[in-house]
Design a protein around this motif. Structure first.
Motif, PDB file in Angstrom:
ATOM      1  N   SER A  76      -6.959  -1.213   7.782  1.00 35.99           N
ATOM      2  CA  SER A  76      -6.711  -0.741   6.413  1.00 35.99           C
ATOM      3  C   SER A  76      -5.204  -0.773   6.182  1.00 35.99           C
ATOM      4  O   SER A  76      -4.416  -0.866   7.132  1.00 35.99           O
ATOM      5  N   GLN A  90      -3.650   2.007   8.164  1.00 38.54           N
ATOM      6  CA  GLN A  90      -3.587   1.726   9.597  1.00 38.54           C
ATOM      7  C   GLN A  90      -2.478   0.727   9.910  1.00 38.54           C
ATOM      8  O   GLN A  90      -1.723   0.889  10.870  1.00 38.54           O
ATOM      9  N   THR A 142       3.386   1.959   3.133  1.00 34.89           N
ATOM     10  CA  THR A 142       2.357   1.143   2.482  1.00 34.89           C
ATOM     11  C   THR A 142       2.944   0.387   1.295  1.00 34.89           C
ATOM     12  O   THR A 142       2.525  -0.731   1.011  1.00 34.89           O
ATOM     13  N   ARG A 197      -9.813  -7.717   0.239  1.00 35.54           N
ATOM     14  CA  ARG A 197     -10.323  -6.443  -0.271  1.00 35.54           C
ATOM     15  C   ARG A 197     -11.683  -6.167   0.340  1.00 35.54           C
ATOM     16  O   ARG A 197     -12.510  -7.071   0.492  1.00 35.54           O
ATOM     17  N   SER A 198     -11.909  -4.923   0.664  1.00 33.83           N
ATOM     18  CA  SER A 198     -13.222  -4.522   1.165  1.00 33.83           C
ATOM     19  C   SER A 198     -14.185  -4.475  -0.022  1.00 33.83           C
ATOM     20  O   SER A 198     -13.783  -4.603  -1.179  1.00 33.83           O
ATOM     21  N   HIS A 258     -10.677  -1.716  -1.260  1.00 32.66           N
ATOM     22  CA  HIS A 258      -9.520  -1.291  -0.478  1.00 32.66           C
ATOM     23  C   HIS A 258      -8.883  -2.493   0.229  1.00 32.66           C
ATOM     24  O   HIS A 258      -9.587  -3.392   0.691  1.00 32.66           O
ATOM     25  N   ARG A 259      -7.550  -2.470   0.310  1.00 34.29           N
ATOM     26  CA  ARG A 259      -6.850  -3.536   1.030  1.00 34.29           C
ATOM     27  C   ARG A 259      -7.194  -3.446   2.510  1.00 34.29           C
ATOM     28  O   ARG A 259      -7.225  -2.365   3.090  1.00 34.29           O
ATOM     29  N   GLN A 260      -7.392  -4.628   3.114  1.00 35.55           N
ATOM     30  CA  GLN A 260      -7.589  -4.700   4.557  1.00 35.55           C
ATOM     31  C   GLN A 260      -6.938  -5.969   5.067  1.00 35.55           C
ATOM     32  O   GLN A 260      -6.837  -6.956   4.353  1.00 35.55           O
TER      33      GLN A 260
END
Length: 152
Positions: free
Chosen positions: A10, A13, A22, A38-39, A43-45
């Motif tokens: 993430s 993370q 971030t 994006r998940s 969410h950014r991954q």
């Protein structure tokens, strides 16, 4: 039996592991320095190899490279894999002249620090020695004597 690829990181993370904010990761992504996805929840991954790319960006920044220089260097690396030791050696060897010039500039600054600052203002008693008749002032504003190679 094949193992599954490691889970993506993430943005939080990745930021924690890389030691950056971030917001820096979002900026790097907007500038095309790193890429994520994006998940399903939006969410950014990031794949784990992006951690090494962020480390590369940070190291290049410490060296003093500009973001366009870093982007150009990263563009020579294959996407989707961690930069290797050989990649790093190839790229960092090209930075030696940049580092050498920065070292020389810092040495010139150190050698002149206790004397004239080379501003062309004639406000220091020593300026008459370094800048008779304010000749340096004709070449522009700022510390002109510090900008010239060979003036240490």
């Amino acid at each position: 039996m094949k193992s599954s690829p490691p889970a993506p990181l993430s943005i939080g993370q990745l930021a924690q592991r890389a030691g950056v904010a971030t917001s820096a990761l979002r900026f790097y992504e907007a500038e095309g320095l790193i890429a994520g996805s994006r998940s399903a929840g939006g969410h950014r991954q990031y794949p784990r190899h992006v951690l090494r790319r962020v480390a590369f960006i940070r190291a290049a920044q410490v060296v003093g490279l500009s973001l366009p220089q870093i982007k150009a260097a990263l563009a020579t690396l294959p996407e989707g894999r961690t930069p290797t030791k050989a990649d790093w050696a190839r790229l960092s060897s090209g930075w030696a002249p940049v580092l050498d010039e920065r070292i020389a500039a810092l040495q010139r600054l150190r050698n002149r620090l206790t004397g004239c600052i080379g501003c062309g203002c004639l406000s220091l008693k020593a300026c008459a020695l370094y800048n008779p008749d304010d000749a340096v002032g004709e070449s522009g504003a700022g510390p002109r004597l510090l900008d010239r190679p060979g003036t240490s």
